[in-house]
Design an enzyme around this catalytic site. Structure first.
Site, PDB file in Angstrom:
ATOM      1  N   SER A 171      -6.080  -7.981   4.056  1.00  0.00           N
ATOM      2  CA  SER A 171      -5.820  -7.907   2.617  1.00  0.00           C
ATOM      3  C   SER A 171      -4.626  -8.792   2.292  1.00  0.00           C
ATOM      4  O   SER A 171      -4.633  -9.974   2.636  1.00  0.00           O
ATOM      5  CB  SER A 171      -5.601  -6.449   2.191  1.00  0.00           C
ATOM      6  N   THR A 172      -3.583  -8.258   1.683  1.00  0.00           N
ATOM      7  CA  THR A 172      -2.442  -9.058   1.259  1.00  0.00           C
ATOM      8  C   THR A 172      -1.837  -9.807   2.444  1.00  0.00           C
ATOM      9  O   THR A 172      -1.471  -9.209   3.447  1.00  0.00           O
ATOM     10  CB  THR A 172      -1.368  -8.162   0.616  1.00  0.00           C
TER      11      THR A 172
END
Length: 351
Positions: A171-172
């Site tokens: 994700s991030t």
């Protein structure tokens, strides 16, 4: 009481700036300021340093990429979220921004449109909260270098069914981590399936960019694609990705459906399917990211006999997803991102 996050919106559109102010003014833990270009943004940052910057890329006087590069030269750069339109050359530009140090891409919301429902607004706001917790490190970012030409075996390994399935969730901060993971992979590496949390249509541009950089084939997954040696398939934005076994080979399914663990595509959906389809014939990898998506699925993979790896805290932009998996007892090895590619190849050789 939660600390107040300062959001600086940098966009040359007065409509967008006003819309963002209206959108965020009812969020109790956020205070928004706006700037019509990066030069004005710099002036405002001298008085109040923001916790996160929401950045447009195409602006007068100074474009967003140049501003982003300047920010990344600072000792402690502010996390930057690129706010981009969904179509056209903007997608390629946004992927370049991720290479320059932006931590996430957010699709521009249809401000003033009734279809931008409460759930979508909440996800938009949560993305800003998550990005504010990221730790962009300036030493990670170097000027963009065009890849050296790569040669792939002619019609060879892409016809060979993979013996191992490597499932990866991120994700991030994951776009940079995936580059570091995939670039060292040789053309005879096991087939790889990936979920990277990213808006719809940006995954296609991201896959194309990785395909330029890597010795293996990287593509956005399509219904029925086979999982083959020397190939990595990336889940399309806003679609779940599953793996199923058909006879002696593995195929992917690209599916619509509800969000799982707060996301679509969901790492948990992918990991659970790989546990069922491949069992001990799989390797699960959970990279940097906010939240817990993938932790339960990685545990299911481990219980099915798969080898499991998590990125370590020091090399993660956000340690949320790997930490959640470690706390569940789902992880065999915790490694820096630079060591994971070799660990995957070693696990695959061990059978």
């Amino acid at each position: 009481m939660a600390p107040v996050l300062r959001v600086l919106v940098v966009d040359d559109s007065a409509v967008v700036r006003q819309g963002m102010l209206m959108l965020l003014k009812h969020v109790p833990d956020m205070v928004a300021e706006v700037a019509s270009d990066p030069l004005i943004a710099r002036q405002k940052m001298t008085g109040h340093r923001p916790d996160v910057i929401l950045l447009d890329l195409e602006m007068p006087r100074m474009d967003g990429l140049t501003f982003l590069r300047e920010l990344m030269r600072e000792d402690a750069p502010v996390p930057v979220v690129v706010c981009s339109g969904l179509a056209g050359p903007g997608t390629e530009l946004a992927v370049r921004a991720l290479e320059e140090g932006a931590v996430e891409i957010i699709s521009k919301p249809p401000l003033g449109v009734g279809e931008f429902l409460r759930e979508s607004r909440m996800r938009f706001v949560q993305s800003l909260r998550d990005a504010a917790k990221a730790r962009p490190r300036p030493e990670r970012y170097v000027p963009r270098v065009e890849p050296e030409p790569t040669e792939r075996p002619v019609a060879s390994l892409l016809t060979v069914t993979t013996d191992k399935v490597v499932a990866v969730g991120a994700s991030t901060g994951g776009t940079d981590a995936l580059r570091q993971l995939l670039r060292p992979m040789p053309p005879d590496c096991p087939g790889i399936v990936i979920v990277q949390h990213m808006p719809e249509q940006f995954t296609l541009a991201f896959a194309r960019r990785l395909n330029e950089l890597c010795r293996i084939e990287v593509k956005e997954a399509e219904q029925g694609d086979r999982v083959l040696q020397g190939r990595a398939l990336i889940a399309p934005g806003n679609r779940h990705l599953r793996v199923r076994r058909t006879g002696g080979h593995y195929q992917v399914e690209v599916l619509d459906g509800k969000r799982v663990s707060g996301h679509k595509p969901s790492v948990d959906v992918l990991f659970h399917s790989v546990a069922h389809a491949a069992g001990a014939n799989a390797v699960g990898v959970l990279l940097t990211g906010m939240g817990e998506d993938g932790a339960d699925g990685l545990l299911t993979m481990k219980q099915a006999g798969a080898a499991t790896i998590a990125q370590d805290e020091a090399s993660s932009v956000v340690f949320g997803m790997p930490r959640a998996a470690i706390e569940r007892g789902a992880v065999d090895q915790v490694l820096p991102i630079t060591a994971i590619s070799e660990a995957i190849r070693r696990r695959a050789r061990q059978g």
